[in-house]
Design a protein around this motif. Structure first.
Motif, PDB file in Angstrom:
ATOM      1  N   LEU A   1       0.846  -1.192   0.000  1.00  0.00           N
ATOM      2  CA  LEU A   1       0.000   0.000   0.000  1.00  0.00           C
ATOM      3  C   LEU A   1       0.878   1.237   0.000  1.00  0.00           C
ATOM      4  O   LEU A   1       2.061   1.177   0.321  1.00  0.00           O
TER       5      LEU A   1
ATOM      6  N   VAL B   1       0.466   5.302   1.437  1.00  0.00           N
ATOM      7  CA  VAL B   1      -0.283   6.358   2.119  1.00  0.00           C
ATOM      8  C   VAL B   1       0.460   7.667   1.878  1.00  0.00           C
ATOM      9  O   VAL B   1       1.670   7.749   2.101  1.00  0.00           O
TER      10      VAL B   1
ATOM     11  N   THR C   1      -4.287  10.267   0.821  1.00  0.00           N
ATOM     12  CA  THR C   1      -4.721   9.223  -0.102  1.00  0.00           C
ATOM     13  C   THR C   1      -4.144   7.893   0.344  1.00  0.00           C
ATOM     14  O   THR C   1      -3.027   7.826   0.864  1.00  0.00           O
ATOM     15  N   VAL C   2      -4.923   6.840   0.142  1.00  0.00           N
ATOM     16  CA  VAL C   2      -4.469   5.473   0.376  1.00  0.00           C
ATOM     17  C   VAL C   2      -4.621   4.726  -0.939  1.00  0.00           C
ATOM     18  O   VAL C   2      -5.719   4.670  -1.507  1.00  0.00           O
TER      19      VAL C   2
ATOM     20  N   ASN D   1      -4.102   1.098  -3.036  1.00  0.00           N
ATOM     21  CA  ASN D   1      -3.968  -0.347  -2.876  1.00  0.00           C
ATOM     22  C   ASN D   1      -2.987  -0.881  -3.919  1.00  0.00           C
ATOM     23  O   ASN D   1      -3.326  -1.008  -5.096  1.00  0.00           O
TER      24      ASN D   1
ATOM     25  N   PHE E   1      -9.064  -1.597   4.151  1.00  0.00           N
ATOM     26  CA  PHE E   1      -7.960  -0.948   4.869  1.00  0.00           C
ATOM     27  C   PHE E   1      -8.486  -0.391   6.184  1.00  0.00           C
ATOM     28  O   PHE E   1      -9.463   0.366   6.208  1.00  0.00           O
TER      29      PHE E   1
ATOM     30  N   LEU F   1      -8.079   2.034   9.311  1.00  0.00           N
ATOM     31  CA  LEU F   1      -7.500   3.375   9.409  1.00  0.00           C
ATOM     32  C   LEU F   1      -7.480   3.844  10.864  1.00  0.00           C
ATOM     33  O   LEU F   1      -8.441   3.618  11.612  1.00  0.00           O
TER      34      LEU F   1
ATOM     35  N   THR G   1      -7.100   4.220  -5.727  1.00  0.00           N
ATOM     36  CA  THR G   1      -6.795   5.136  -4.629  1.00  0.00           C
ATOM     37  C   THR G   1      -8.077   5.686  -4.022  1.00  0.00           C
ATOM     38  O   THR G   1      -9.047   5.940  -4.746  1.00  0.00           O
TER      39      THR G   1
ATOM     40  N   ALA H   1      -2.609   3.308   7.918  1.00  0.00           N
ATOM     41  CA  ALA H   1      -3.500   2.388   7.210  1.00  0.00           C
ATOM     42  C   ALA H   1      -2.918   0.985   7.294  1.00  0.00           C
ATOM     43  O   ALA H   1      -1.711   0.783   7.122  1.00  0.00           O
TER      44      ALA H   1
ATOM     45  N   ARG I   1       1.896   4.763   6.353  1.00  0.00           N
ATOM     46  CA  ARG I   1       1.543   5.967   7.108  1.00  0.00           C
ATOM     47  C   ARG I   1       2.050   7.208   6.398  1.00  0.00           C
ATOM     48  O   ARG I   1       2.989   7.168   5.600  1.00  0.00           O
TER      49      ARG I   1
END
Length: 361
Positions: free
Chosen positions: A62, A64, A85-86, A88, A96, A98, A148, A172, A221
């Protein structure tokens, strides 16, 4: 495939470096056979091997990252927003988990000297990158590979004059996907065990080991901060008085004679752009030789210059509100002979006019 994480100093943000595409989906079955050809007594022959099969495992990863920079805030501001934004980077659809961190940051980032209150994590529901009441999800659900999602950290800024910077980290954690009705459980790595044929093993690929994180643990993170940029606003109050009637002329060319009704107008203006003044309390003593007209307090009237030309909505002398959602209240203290109006927020976009009436004794 993942990069490194970095920590930040005052006024900057930290994030992971984005890896490449996630690759072949986990659970994909890959098969293969071998062929042999030969001749016997001049006749061409062939043979086929058995089918060799394996299943693609889950490469869990991931990214972040901050979306934009730090958020400028004012003292006492509510629902201030940091944006992240996260992404994948796993070769599968994942949930995910958080969470925010404040306590580990104090004293580490230069200038960090306060914590925000009522901190919440909210996931953007419609992709507009704007926090609204429609955004209510607290975890990322069923995010496809290489996609995202925007995540908001929402919090209140305390009313502390010494406050300067509050750094907050979004953490995350990769979780199992497959159920649209609930948050999946956190993934557990099988990376140190022998490969299992026909089973999807989980291998953490997040090679980020910066401040507060370890490599290959399924976490990512990024850090942003709330920055106190304005400690005061250019607030002004203009007061005027207008004779609106008298017992001789009525409303036609009224004069300030005994028995006349005078309207006092208070216009509050905030000249500081983008920074609201909050909990504005207006107080005004009823002058000598006049008597307050009961229930004459109004707010939201029409002003021309520094004078009210039309009364607004009435406020109760007992401290009632104009509208329940407005939070604006008014009251009259007969003992102190004082009018009070409280306005929760005054922005630079619109001045607020309040008025009340007295009779000349």
């Amino acid at each position: 495939m993942a990069g490194t994480a970095a920590v930040v100093s005052f006024g900057t943000a930290s994030a992971q470096t984005a890896p490449g595409p996630a690759g072949t989906a986990a659970g994909t079955t890959i098969t293969n056979t071998a062929q042999a050809s030969y001749t016997v007594n001049g006749v061409q022959q062939s043979a086929t091997s058995n089918v060799a099969t394996f299943v693609v495992d889950l490469k869990a990863n991931l990214t972040v990252a901050p979306l934009g920079g730090n958020t400028p805030v004012s003292i006492g501001e509510t629902d201030a927003v940091l944006k992240f934004t996260v992404t994948n980077n796993t070769n599968g659809t994942q949930d995910f988990i958080l969470s925010p961190i404040q306590s580990l940051l104090g004293g580490v980032f230069a200038g960090d000297n306060f914590d925000v209150d009522n901190i919440r994590i909210i996931v953007d529901s419609d992709g507009d990158n704007l926090y609204t009441a429609a955004d209510t999800a607290t975890y990322i659900n069923e995010l496809p590979a290489d996609q995202t999602r925007t995540v908001f950290i929402v919090a209140n800024v305390p009313a502390e004059q010494a406050a300067s910077l509050a750094t907050v980290t979004l953490v995350a954690q990769i979780a199992a996907g497959g159920d649209v009705t609930r948050q999946g459980d956190a993934l557990v790595s099988n990376g140190l065990a022998a490969n299992r044929d026909g089973v999807v093993d989980v291998v953490f690929a997040d090679n980020d080991s910066g401040f507060g994180d370890l490599a290959f643990n399924g976490y990512g993170r990024a850090t942003l901060a709330y920055e106190i940029t304005t400690r005061n606003v250019d607030l002004s109050i203009a007061k005027s008085s207008t004779v609106i009637s008298d017992p001789v002329s009525g409303i036609t060319l009224p004069k300030a004679i005994p028995g006349a009704i005078v309207r006092y107008c208070l216009i509050v203006r905030n000249a500081t752009t983008l920074t609201p003044a909050r909990n504005v309390n207006l107080t005004d003593l009823i002058p000598a030789n006049t008597t307050y007209e009961a229930n004459s307090i109004t707010v939201g009237g029409i002003a021309l210059g520094d004078e009210c030309v039309l009364d607004g909505l009435p406020l109760s002398d007992a401290g009632g509100t104009v509208l329940p959602v407005s939070g604006i209240t008014g009251s009259y203290d007969a003992t102190a002979r004082q009018v009070r109006v409280t306005i929760p927020t005054v922005t630079s976009l619109l001045p607020v006019a309040a008025s009340f009436r007295v009779k000349i004794n």
